[in-house]
Scaffold this active site. Sequence first.
Site, short mmCIF file in Angstrom:
data_model
loop_
_atom_site.label_atom_id
_atom_site.label_comp_id
_atom_site.label_asym_id
_atom_site.label_seq_id
_atom_site.Cartn_x
_atom_site.Cartn_y
_atom_site.Cartn_z
N SER A 157 -35.29 -60.69 158.25
CA SER A 157 -33.94 -60.47 158.75
C SER A 157 -34.00 -60.02 160.20
O SER A 157 -35.02 -59.49 160.67
CB SER A 157 -33.24 -59.39 157.92
OG SER A 157 -32.06 -58.93 158.55
N TYR A 182 -34.70 -50.23 155.79
CA TYR A 182 -34.51 -51.68 155.70
C TYR A 182 -35.24 -52.38 156.83
O TYR A 182 -35.91 -53.41 156.62
CB TYR A 182 -33.01 -52.00 155.74
CG TYR A 182 -32.69 -53.48 155.70
CD1 TYR A 182 -32.99 -54.23 154.57
CD2 TYR A 182 -32.10 -54.11 156.78
CE1 TYR A 182 -32.70 -55.60 154.52
CE2 TYR A 182 -31.80 -55.46 156.75
CZ TYR A 182 -32.10 -56.20 155.62
OH TYR A 182 -31.81 -57.55 155.58
#
Length: 316
Positions: A157, A182
């Site tokens: 990502s 994350y």
Amino acid sequence: MTTAQHKIGSGFGATSTASEVLDGVNLTGKLAVVTGGYSGIGLETTRALVAAGAHVVVPARRRASAEEALAGVGGVEIDELDLADLDSVRAFAGRFIASGRGIDLFIGSAGIMAAPETRIGPGWEAQFATNHLGHFALVNRLWPAFAPGARIVSVSSRGHFFSGIRWDDPQFERGYDKWEAYGQAKTADILFTVRLDHLARARGVRAFALHPGRILTNLVRHLTNDELVARGMLDENGALTGETKDTGQGAATQVWAATSPQLDGMGGVYLEDCDIAEPAPADGTMTGVCGYAVDSAAAARLWALSAELTGVDAFA
């Protein structure tokens, strides 16, 4: 040969769909493993690969949900797998290896994002453990089944910009931030493929990581509407913004990574919008890939750490 981290001019882009990048690609006789292949862009990926002729194995933590989502989709088999449980990873890989089949395409599409602080196994931070360590252990245990010429794809990502690897505290034992956690996990997904590509290319197996784009799927289940507005996925009225892709567009880059002949002989690079990404610009704009996420020394260091934590290394 190391693949340059620069665009190749694929002819595709941000609005390309999975079915468009597979146009003219025949996957008959190919076997694909797609984690998370029953939800969001993983589900769209499974459908697109099946439509192109592939047989797709979907390992699922929620088997009943997978069976419901994939009902009526031929060419799919569902098995049980919880990436947060290394015993489950070992069991799934053992069953697959025992089947005697080879893997041509592997797409690690499952993951969690911005989750509240959760500890699993021996106290591991859940995002690092699920997004990275689970896939690391799975690929290493499945390694004997990868066919020459196979491709391994890790869905990372743009969130990797939020954090590099916290070498002094990878499990966030000294304070937790869900976005940094994350970010670390997504950086780990990229570094994993950098090292894997280096180790696996002797067999002709190549690895890629990618940013799929912003897609409003169940991945955002831990976020409030206010957070989605702040991240630019929704406008003030709760409508999707122009920067958000639909699932067909979101699945395109991982399908392109796994199948495109344009990437033959390449590997170990980060992709976005169905092309190799450029290095991140110096002005801090969140496009392309950060240098720390494709650093070969960091990739080797993370591989060693991951092998130590999971107890598995197919290349030792």
